[in-house]
Design a protein around this motif. Sequence first.
Motif, PDB file in Angstrom:
ATOM      1  N   SER A  59      30.506  56.729  40.370  1.00  0.00           N
ATOM      2  CA  SER A  59      29.758  57.962  40.117  1.00  0.00           C
ATOM      3  C   SER A  59      29.656  58.812  41.370  1.00  0.00           C
ATOM      4  CB  SER A  59      28.353  57.629  39.600  1.00  0.00           C
ATOM      5  OG  SER A  59      28.424  56.993  38.344  1.00  0.00           O
ATOM      6  N   GLY A  60      29.575  60.117  41.167  1.00  0.00           N
ATOM      7  CA  GLY A  60      29.332  61.035  42.270  1.00  0.00           C
ATOM      8  C   GLY A  60      30.436  61.098  43.304  1.00  0.00           C
ATOM      9  N   GLY A  61      31.649  60.678  42.940  1.00  0.00           N
ATOM     10  CA  GLY A  61      32.734  60.676  43.910  1.00  0.00           C
ATOM     11  C   GLY A  61      32.531  59.662  45.017  1.00  0.00           C
ATOM     12  N   SER A  62      31.770  58.594  44.742  1.00  0.00           N
ATOM     13  CA  SER A  62      31.423  57.616  45.775  1.00  0.00           C
ATOM     14  C   SER A  62      32.647  56.980  46.409  1.00  0.00           C
ATOM     15  CB  SER A  62      30.520  56.530  45.187  1.00  0.00           C
ATOM     16  OG  SER A  62      31.095  55.956  44.018  1.00  0.00           O
ATOM     17  N   PHE A  63      33.743  56.863  45.657  1.00  0.00           N
ATOM     18  CA  PHE A  63      34.947  56.249  46.219  1.00  0.00           C
ATOM     19  C   PHE A  63      35.520  57.078  47.370  1.00  0.00           C
ATOM     20  CE2 PHE A  63      36.053  58.515  42.263  1.00  0.00           C
ATOM     21  CZ  PHE A  63      36.857  59.529  42.766  1.00  0.00           C
ATOM     22  N   ALA A  64      35.243  58.393  47.382  1.00  0.00           N
ATOM     23  CA  ALA A  64      35.764  59.266  48.441  1.00  0.00           C
ATOM     24  C   ALA A  64      35.046  59.053  49.770  1.00  0.00           C
ATOM     25  CB  ALA A  64      35.642  60.727  48.017  1.00  0.00           C
ATOM     26  N   LEU A  65      33.966  58.296  49.766  1.00  0.00           N
ATOM     27  CA  LEU A  65      33.225  57.992  50.991  1.00  0.00           C
ATOM     28  C   LEU A  65      33.518  56.592  51.511  1.00  0.00           C
ATOM     29  CD1 LEU A  65      29.710  59.399  49.964  1.00  0.00           C
ATOM     30  CD2 LEU A  65      31.491  60.556  51.299  1.00  0.00           C
ATOM     31  N   MET A  66      34.216  55.797  50.725  1.00  0.00           N
ATOM     32  CA  MET A  66      34.428  54.382  51.040  1.00  0.00           C
ATOM     33  C   MET A  66      35.801  54.156  51.660  1.00  0.00           C
ATOM     34  SD  MET A  66      32.882  52.987  47.409  1.00  0.00           S
ATOM     35  CE  MET A  66      33.292  51.275  47.725  1.00  0.00           C
ATOM     36  N   PRO A  67      35.948  53.110  52.474  1.00  0.00           N
ATOM     37  CA  PRO A  67      37.282  52.751  52.972  1.00  0.00           C
ATOM     38  C   PRO A  67      38.213  52.421  51.802  1.00  0.00           C
ATOM     39  CG  PRO A  67      35.569  51.551  54.156  1.00  0.00           C
ATOM     40  CD  PRO A  67      34.897  52.222  52.999  1.00  0.00           C
ATOM     41  N   GLU A  68      39.492  52.753  51.930  1.00  0.00           N
ATOM     42  CA  GLU A  68      40.423  52.524  50.831  1.00  0.00           C
ATOM     43  C   GLU A  68      40.484  51.057  50.438  1.00  0.00           C
ATOM     44  OE1 GLU A  68      45.198  52.781  49.951  1.00  0.00           O
ATOM     45  OE2 GLU A  68      44.248  54.471  50.975  1.00  0.00           O
ATOM     46  N   ASN A  69      40.435  50.148  51.426  1.00  0.00           N
ATOM     47  CA  ASN A  69      40.538  48.732  51.078  1.00  0.00           C
ATOM     48  C   ASN A  69      39.328  48.272  50.271  1.00  0.00           C
ATOM     49  OD1 ASN A  69      38.888  48.947  53.462  1.00  0.00           O
ATOM     50  ND2 ASN A  69      39.119  46.757  53.796  1.00  0.00           N
ATOM     51  N   ALA A  70      38.149  48.881  50.493  1.00  0.00           N
ATOM     52  CA  ALA A  70      36.953  48.526  49.717  1.00  0.00           C
ATOM     53  C   ALA A  70      37.088  49.011  48.271  1.00  0.00           C
ATOM     54  CB  ALA A  70      35.704  49.124  50.360  1.00  0.00           C
ATOM     55  N   VAL A  71      37.646  50.222  48.097  1.00  0.00           N
ATOM     56  CA  VAL A  71      37.877  50.745  46.749  1.00  0.00           C
ATOM     57  C   VAL A  71      38.891  49.874  46.016  1.00  0.00           C
ATOM     58  CG1 VAL A  71      38.664  52.730  45.403  1.00  0.00           C
ATOM     59  CG2 VAL A  71      37.316  53.097  47.483  1.00  0.00           C
ATOM     60  N   ARG A  72      39.952  49.508  46.708  1.00  0.00           N
ATOM     61  CA  ARG A  72      40.976  48.650  46.096  1.00  0.00           C
ATOM     62  C   ARG A  72      40.410  47.291  45.708  1.00  0.00           C
ATOM     63  NH1 ARG A  72      46.067  49.945  45.653  1.00  0.00           N
ATOM     64  NH2 ARG A  72      46.957  51.721  46.788  1.00  0.00           N
ATOM     65  N   ASP A  73      39.553  46.735  46.561  1.00  0.00           N
ATOM     66  CA  ASP A  73      38.933  45.443  46.245  1.00  0.00           C
ATOM     67  C   ASP A  73      38.121  45.522  44.956  1.00  0.00           C
ATOM     68  OD1 ASP A  73      39.986  44.105  48.401  1.00  0.00           O
ATOM     69  OD2 ASP A  73      38.188  44.249  49.651  1.00  0.00           O
ATOM     70  N   ILE A  74      37.384  46.618  44.797  1.00  0.00           N
ATOM     71  CA  ILE A  74      36.580  46.789  43.581  1.00  0.00           C
ATOM     72  C   ILE A  74      37.477  46.915  42.354  1.00  0.00           C
ATOM     73  CG2 ILE A  74      35.070  48.421  42.364  1.00  0.00           C
ATOM     74  CD1 ILE A  74      33.645  48.908  45.016  1.00  0.00           C
ATOM     75  N   ILE A  75      38.516  47.739  42.466  1.00  0.00           N
ATOM     76  CA  ILE A  75      39.420  47.944  41.333  1.00  0.00           C
ATOM     77  C   ILE A  75      40.119  46.641  40.955  1.00  0.00           C
ATOM     78  CG2 ILE A  75      41.543  49.105  40.589  1.00  0.00           C
ATOM     79  CD1 ILE A  75      40.653  51.525  42.279  1.00  0.00           C
ATOM     80  N   GLU A  76      40.622  45.901  41.943  1.00  0.00           N
ATOM     81  CA  GLU A  76      41.309  44.643  41.661  1.00  0.00           C
ATOM     82  C   GLU A  76      40.359  43.610  41.071  1.00  0.00           C
ATOM     83  OE1 GLU A  76      43.175  43.468  45.288  1.00  0.00           O
ATOM     84  OE2 GLU A  76      44.599  45.151  45.289  1.00  0.00           O
ATOM     85  N   THR A  77      39.123  43.586  41.551  1.00  0.00           N
ATOM     86  CA  THR A  77      38.134  42.660  41.000  1.00  0.00           C
ATOM     87  C   THR A  77      37.856  42.975  39.537  1.00  0.00           C
ATOM     88  OG1 THR A  77      37.097  42.349  43.170  1.00  0.00           O
ATOM     89  CG2 THR A  77      35.780  41.786  41.238  1.00  0.00           C
ATOM     90  N   CYS A  78      37.695  44.258  39.224  1.00  0.00           N
ATOM     91  CA  CYS A  78      37.468  44.658  37.829  1.00  0.00           C
ATOM     92  C   CYS A  78      38.643  44.247  36.948  1.00  0.00           C
ATOM     93  CB  CYS A  78      37.255  46.166  37.745  1.00  0.00           C
ATOM     94  SG  CYS A  78      35.652  46.726  38.356  1.00  0.00           S
ATOM     95  N   GLU A 113      45.473  52.862  41.177  1.00  0.00           N
ATOM     96  CA  GLU A 113      45.397  52.053  39.954  1.00  0.00           C
ATOM     97  C   GLU A 113      44.062  52.169  39.232  1.00  0.00           C
ATOM     98  OE1 GLU A 113      46.758  48.052  40.847  1.00  0.00           O
ATOM     99  OE2 GLU A 113      48.832  48.736  40.622  1.00  0.00           O
ATOM    100  N   PHE A 114      43.475  53.379  39.284  1.00  0.00           N
ATOM    101  CA  PHE A 114      42.396  53.668  38.348  1.00  0.00           C
ATOM    102  C   PHE A 114      42.984  53.642  36.941  1.00  0.00           C
ATOM    103  CE2 PHE A 114      40.353  55.314  42.114  1.00  0.00           C
ATOM    104  CZ  PHE A 114      38.991  55.209  41.861  1.00  0.00           C
ATOM    105  N   ASP A 115      42.154  53.350  35.951  1.00  0.00           N
ATOM    106  CA  ASP A 115      42.599  53.338  34.560  1.00  0.00           C
ATOM    107  C   ASP A 115      42.212  54.618  33.827  1.00  0.00           C
ATOM    108  OD1 ASP A 115      43.419  50.346  34.337  1.00  0.00           O
ATOM    109  OD2 ASP A 115      41.383  50.273  35.159  1.00  0.00           O
ATOM    110  N   ILE A 116      41.005  55.119  34.131  1.00  0.00           N
ATOM    111  CA  ILE A 116      40.406  56.224  33.383  1.00  0.00           C
ATOM    112  C   ILE A 116      40.050  57.361  34.326  1.00  0.00           C
ATOM    113  CG2 ILE A 116      38.407  56.914  31.991  1.00  0.00           C
ATOM    114  CD1 ILE A 116      38.252  53.977  31.027  1.00  0.00           C
TER     115      ILE A 116
END
Length: 302
Positions: A59-78, A113-116
């Motif tokens: 939400s709120g574009g929060s991924f744009a504030l996070m390190p790329e590896n942290a975003v990838r970790d969340i996506i891969e975990t999901c 690798e976002f889905d939606i």
Amino acid sequence: MVKDAERSFSFLPINERNGKPRRTGVTEIRGPYYSPLGKRSLLDILETMGAYVDIFKFSGGSFALMPENAVRDIIETCHGFYVQVSTGGFIEHVLTLGYEAVDRYLEECKRMEFDIVEVSSGFISIPDDDLVRLVEKVRNLGLLPKPEVGIQFGAGGASSISELEAEGVSDPSRAIRQAKRYLEAGAHLVMIESEGITEQVKSWRTDVPARFIDELGLDKVMFEAADPEVFSWYVKSYGPEVNLFVDHSQIVQLECLRSGIWGTKSTWGRVVSYKGRPEATGEEGANLRHIASHPKAGRGTG
């Protein structure tokens, strides 16, 4: 669905839930926004309640504030728990930066690798034709467009009731027409914004959700309901198969209500389902496998 032998206390019956991918009873949870949420916290949620989570939303574009590896970790975990990942409504900000930024944003969503990709316009004024074009573009990129519609002008932020009243509301018929166009353009699901219906209003517009369901079908709409009183009302009014968006902190409370094992005074013992004999339910009635016990790496199908 047959009784889930892997669920603890599985000898106690609960409301039957279809396994993933689900068309109804879909639950989307809000990720980092009001508080940070990283891979370790997310694992706690998915290892315990992953079987009931279908979509994870930044939400709120929060991924744009996070390190790329942290975003990838969340996506891969999901994806390891068959949970799809949504961008949230950040495209509203990107649209103000021009078409080149939009194109690059969508390509980056695909690379990450976002889905939606949520296509919303709560704060900006943009022609319906342009939004339909955007839905088609997202679909052509191999991503799932998830448009958001509503009746409240200026929805999508923490505005006060008086501020939103000053903005005014539109006739639900317009939002329904928009939603139909988006579905025809390839959207698989439409999010219904809560402002003007159950949020930041003096009295709820309970007639509006009924019109969306009557016109579009229960499986084509998801209602924003990040308030226990609101999601309890939706489940009580439309049953455990209604599609809902809640905060990640509310997933246990919502699923206890959907399953019929807990509730408030107004819902206690009243939320039930009927799927017929297990052997007659076919593939969609397959056992809800507890994926917390058997996570799988890779792209989610939820």
